[in-house]
Design a protein around this motif. Structure first.
Motif, PDB file in Angstrom:
ATOM      1  N   MET A   1      29.891 -22.805 -28.408  1.00 21.39           N
ATOM      2  CA  MET A   1      31.184 -22.194 -28.599  1.00 21.39           C
ATOM      3  C   MET A   1      32.143 -22.749 -27.545  1.00 21.39           C
ATOM      4  SD  MET A   1      32.060 -18.137 -28.656  1.00 21.39           S
ATOM      5  CE  MET A   1      30.631 -17.897 -29.675  1.00 21.39           C
ATOM      6  N   ASN A   2      33.324 -23.140 -27.977  1.00 21.59           N
ATOM      7  CA  ASN A   2      34.310 -23.711 -27.076  1.00 21.59           C
ATOM      8  C   ASN A   2      34.981 -22.633 -26.243  1.00 21.59           C
ATOM      9  OD1 ASN A   2      33.837 -26.262 -28.098  1.00 21.59           O
ATOM     10  ND2 ASN A   2      35.429 -26.090 -29.646  1.00 21.59           N
ATOM     11  N   ALA A   3      35.162 -22.911 -24.971  1.00 20.04           N
ATOM     12  CA  ALA A   3      35.840 -21.983 -24.075  1.00 20.04           C
ATOM     13  C   ALA A   3      37.329 -21.951 -24.397  1.00 20.04           C
ATOM     14  CB  ALA A   3      35.620 -22.414 -22.621  1.00 20.04           C
ATOM     15  N   VAL A   4      37.948 -20.793 -24.142  1.00 18.94           N
ATOM     16  CA  VAL A   4      39.388 -20.641 -24.325  1.00 18.94           C
ATOM     17  C   VAL A   4      40.017 -20.345 -22.973  1.00 18.94           C
ATOM     18  CG1 VAL A   4      39.211 -19.818 -26.704  1.00 18.94           C
ATOM     19  CG2 VAL A   4      39.216 -18.170 -24.839  1.00 18.94           C
ATOM     20  N   THR A   5      41.282 -20.672 -22.834  1.00 16.17           N
ATOM     21  CA  THR A   5      41.997 -20.352 -21.594  1.00 16.17           C
ATOM     22  C   THR A   5      42.435 -18.890 -21.641  1.00 16.17           C
ATOM     23  OG1 THR A   5      44.182 -20.915 -22.444  1.00 16.17           O
ATOM     24  CG2 THR A   5      42.881 -22.728 -21.474  1.00 16.17           C
ATOM     25  N   VAL A   6      42.773 -18.328 -20.484  1.00 21.19           N
ATOM     26  CA  VAL A   6      43.255 -16.943 -20.465  1.00 21.19           C
ATOM     27  C   VAL A   6      44.564 -16.833 -21.238  1.00 21.19           C
ATOM     28  CG1 VAL A   6      42.058 -16.116 -18.409  1.00 21.19           C
ATOM     29  CG2 VAL A   6      44.223 -17.320 -18.162  1.00 21.19           C
ATOM     30  N   GLN A   7      45.359 -17.884 -21.218  1.00 17.52           N
ATOM     31  CA  GLN A   7      46.609 -17.866 -21.978  1.00 17.52           C
ATOM     32  C   GLN A   7      46.323 -17.830 -23.479  1.00 17.52           C
ATOM     33  OE1 GLN A   7      45.942 -20.002 -19.470  1.00 17.52           O
ATOM     34  NE2 GLN A   7      47.430 -19.434 -17.907  1.00 17.52           N
ATOM     35  N   GLU A   8      45.343 -18.606 -23.944  1.00 18.45           N
ATOM     36  CA  GLU A   8      44.977 -18.589 -25.361  1.00 18.45           C
ATOM     37  C   GLU A   8      44.429 -17.218 -25.766  1.00 18.45           C
ATOM     38  OE1 GLU A   8      43.698 -23.202 -26.246  1.00 18.45           O
ATOM     39  OE2 GLU A   8      42.284 -21.911 -25.168  1.00 18.45           O
ATOM     40  N   LEU A   9      43.654 -16.610 -24.878  1.00 25.75           N
ATOM     41  CA  LEU A   9      43.104 -15.298 -25.181  1.00 25.75           C
ATOM     42  C   LEU A   9      44.218 -14.254 -25.243  1.00 25.75           C
ATOM     43  CD1 LEU A   9      40.451 -14.048 -25.902  1.00 25.75           C
ATOM     44  CD2 LEU A   9      40.048 -13.594 -23.500  1.00 25.75           C
ATOM     45  N   ALA A  10      45.234 -14.389 -24.396  1.00 26.70           N
ATOM     46  CA  ALA A  10      46.363 -13.464 -24.423  1.00 26.70           C
ATOM     47  C   ALA A  10      47.066 -13.495 -25.770  1.00 26.70           C
ATOM     48  CB  ALA A  10      47.339 -13.788 -23.292  1.00 26.70           C
ATOM     49  N   GLU A  11      47.027 -14.629 -26.441  1.00 22.63           N
ATOM     50  CA  GLU A  11      47.644 -14.756 -27.764  1.00 22.63           C
ATOM     51  C   GLU A  11      46.847 -14.013 -28.834  1.00 22.63           C
ATOM     52  OE1 GLU A  11      47.942 -18.969 -28.330  1.00 22.63           O
ATOM     53  OE2 GLU A  11      49.344 -19.207 -26.652  1.00 22.63           O
ATOM     54  N   GLN A  12      45.651 -13.578 -28.504  1.00 20.21           N
ATOM     55  CA  GLN A  12      44.795 -12.884 -29.466  1.00 20.21           C
ATOM     56  C   GLN A  12      44.905 -11.365 -29.375  1.00 20.21           C
ATOM     57  OE1 GLN A  12      40.773 -14.382 -29.258  1.00 20.21           O
ATOM     58  NE2 GLN A  12      41.454 -16.502 -29.282  1.00 20.21           N
ATOM     59  N   VAL A  13      45.891 -10.864 -28.637  1.00 22.89           N
ATOM     60  CA  VAL A  13      46.088  -9.409 -28.554  1.00 22.89           C
ATOM     61  C   VAL A  13      46.246  -8.866 -29.967  1.00 22.89           C
ATOM     62  CG1 VAL A  13      47.703  -7.600 -27.825  1.00 22.89           C
ATOM     63  CG2 VAL A  13      47.030  -9.399 -26.223  1.00 22.89           C
ATOM     64  N   GLY A  14      45.536  -7.783 -30.243  1.00 20.27           N
ATOM     65  CA  GLY A  14      45.567  -7.167 -31.563  1.00 20.27           C
ATOM     66  C   GLY A  14      44.424  -7.584 -32.462  1.00 20.27           C
ATOM     67  N   THR A  15      43.687  -8.617 -32.082  1.00 17.54           N
ATOM     68  CA  THR A  15      42.569  -9.056 -32.903  1.00 17.54           C
ATOM     69  C   THR A  15      41.333  -8.209 -32.620  1.00 17.54           C
ATOM     70  OG1 THR A  15      41.861 -10.719 -31.308  1.00 17.54           O
ATOM     71  CG2 THR A  15      43.417 -11.430 -33.004  1.00 17.54           C
ATOM     72  N   GLU A  16      40.454  -8.148 -33.610  1.00 18.30           N
ATOM     73  CA  GLU A  16      39.213  -7.396 -33.477  1.00 18.30           C
ATOM     74  C   GLU A  16      38.016  -8.312 -33.634  1.00 18.30           C
ATOM     75  OE1 GLU A  16      39.934  -2.859 -34.999  1.00 18.30           O
ATOM     76  OE2 GLU A  16      39.045  -4.270 -36.391  1.00 18.30           O
ATOM     77  N   ARG A  17      36.953  -7.931 -32.946  1.00 21.14           N
ATOM     78  CA  ARG A  17      35.664  -8.603 -33.100  1.00 21.14           C
ATOM     79  C   ARG A  17      34.616  -7.503 -33.246  1.00 21.14           C
ATOM     80  NH1 ARG A  17      35.791 -14.076 -32.069  1.00 21.14           N
ATOM     81  NH2 ARG A  17      37.557 -14.815 -30.873  1.00 21.14           N
ATOM     82  N   VAL A  18      33.599  -7.786 -34.076  1.00 17.99           N
ATOM     83  CA  VAL A  18      32.576  -6.784 -34.366  1.00 17.99           C
ATOM     84  C   VAL A  18      31.210  -7.384 -34.074  1.00 17.99           C
ATOM     85  CG1 VAL A  18      31.599  -5.290 -36.156  1.00 17.99           C
ATOM     86  CG2 VAL A  18      34.053  -5.796 -36.156  1.00 17.99           C
ATOM     87  N   SER A  19      30.366  -6.609 -33.406  1.00 14.41           N
ATOM     88  CA  SER A  19      29.008  -7.065 -33.086  1.00 14.41           C
ATOM     89  C   SER A  19      28.083  -6.859 -34.275  1.00 14.41           C
ATOM     90  CB  SER A  19      28.462  -6.287 -31.873  1.00 14.41           C
ATOM     91  OG  SER A  19      28.088  -4.967 -32.258  1.00 14.41           O
ATOM     92  N   ASP A  20      26.854  -7.318 -34.112  1.00 18.91           N
ATOM     93  CA  ASP A  20      25.822  -7.003 -35.086  1.00 18.91           C
ATOM     94  C   ASP A  20      25.297  -5.594 -34.795  1.00 18.91           C
ATOM     95  OD1 ASP A  20      24.676  -7.725 -32.669  1.00 18.91           O
ATOM     96  OD2 ASP A  20      23.096  -8.943 -33.526  1.00 18.91           O
ATOM     97  N   TRP A  21      24.451  -5.091 -35.660  1.00 19.05           N
ATOM     98  CA  TRP A  21      23.875  -3.752 -35.507  1.00 19.05           C
ATOM     99  C   TRP A  21      22.705  -3.787 -34.524  1.00 19.05           C
ATOM    100  CZ3 TRP A  21      26.524   0.193 -37.397  1.00 19.05           C
ATOM    101  CH2 TRP A  21      27.380  -0.008 -38.485  1.00 19.05           C
ATOM    102  N   VAL A  22      22.578  -2.733 -33.734  1.00 26.87           N
ATOM    103  CA  VAL A  22      21.498  -2.583 -32.753  1.00 26.87           C
ATOM    104  C   VAL A  22      20.907  -1.188 -32.914  1.00 26.87           C
ATOM    105  CG1 VAL A  22      20.970  -2.451 -30.284  1.00 26.87           C
ATOM    106  CG2 VAL A  22      22.579  -4.170 -31.118  1.00 26.87           C
ATOM    107  N   GLU A  23      19.586  -1.096 -32.965  1.00 27.83           N
ATOM    108  CA  GLU A  23      18.941   0.209 -33.074  1.00 27.83           C
ATOM    109  C   GLU A  23      18.879   0.891 -31.714  1.00 27.83           C
ATOM    110  OE1 GLU A  23      14.769   2.333 -34.517  1.00 27.83           O
ATOM    111  OE2 GLU A  23      14.977   0.165 -34.696  1.00 27.83           O
ATOM    112  N   VAL A  24      19.208   2.178 -31.705  1.00 26.24           N
ATOM    113  CA  VAL A  24      19.067   3.005 -30.508  1.00 26.24           C
ATOM    114  C   VAL A  24      17.714   3.698 -30.642  1.00 26.24           C
ATOM    115  CG1 VAL A  24      19.997   4.920 -29.157  1.00 26.24           C
ATOM    116  CG2 VAL A  24      21.554   3.323 -30.309  1.00 26.24           C
ATOM    117  N   THR A  25      16.740   3.244 -29.880  1.00 25.00           N
ATOM    118  CA  THR A  25      15.365   3.746 -30.001  1.00 25.00           C
ATOM    119  C   THR A  25      15.092   4.870 -29.000  1.00 25.00           C
ATOM    120  OG1 THR A  25      14.480   2.192 -28.385  1.00 25.00           O
ATOM    121  CG2 THR A  25      14.590   1.431 -30.691  1.00 25.00           C
ATOM    122  N   GLN A  26      14.052   5.632 -29.275  1.00 22.18           N
ATOM    123  CA  GLN A  26      13.657   6.674 -28.327  1.00 22.18           C
ATOM    124  C   GLN A  26      13.212   6.050 -27.007  1.00 22.18           C
ATOM    125  OE1 GLN A  26      14.126  10.046 -28.836  1.00 22.18           O
ATOM    126  NE2 GLN A  26      13.786  10.072 -26.625  1.00 22.18           N
TER     127      GLN A  26
END
Length: 151
Positions: A1-26
């Motif tokens: 995965m290519n690194a982004v600059t902090v300025q490029e990341l600032a342009e992504q305000v409002g965007t969403e990212r979603v993880s995969d599912w993880v089980e919460v075990t006992q």
């Protein structure tokens, strides 16, 4: 995965990212209880917890918050070019909306709300963290969390 600059990341305000599912075990809940000393029966005693309105053991709220870094990494967020470190700065708000029963799966939804340079080389990263429960209409928690990124 290519690194982004902090300025490029600032342009992504409002965007969403979603993880995969993880089980919460006992086992996860029990280990968290050992690490924190929080052995309240609703977390570690399945027999007694079954007699509560929860119907079984539930995860600690702070365990669910502590999943944030792991789930964030699982969203595919690119690394920040030149970042030396990132540290927790705190939360503006946290709301525990619904308990998470042992054995269910959760995932993190992260929305970048704000990214500002606090001082040269130190960036404030504010994001909304929503912990979703698979198959549930309401999330387990919603938090507005702040990190400082040192570049």
């Amino acid at each position: 995965m290519n690194a982004v600059t902090v300025q490029e990341l600032a342009e992504q305000v409002g965007t969403e990212r979603v993880s995969d599912w993880v089980e919460v075990t006992q086992t996860m809940i029990d280990q968290f209880a050992e690490a924190t000393g929080d052995h309240q029966f609703i977390h570690v005693d399945p027999v007694r917890a079954a007699q509560t309105p929860f119907g079984g053991t539930i995860a600690h709220g702070f365990l669910l918050l502590s999943l944030m870094p792991m789930l964030s990494q699982r969203t595919g967020t690119p690394p920040i070019a030149g970042a030396r470190m990132g540290v927790n700065y705190g939360g503006n708000k946290v709301r525990f909306i619904q308990p998470v029963r042992s054995g269910v799966r959760v995932r993190g939804r992260f929305k970048l709300l704000k990214r500002t340079e606090r001082q040269p080389g130190v960036w404030e990263h504010v994001q909304e963290y929503t912990l979703e429960i698979e198959g549930a209409a309401k999330p387990a928690l919603i938090a507005e969390w702040i990190a400082l990124i040192y570049v």
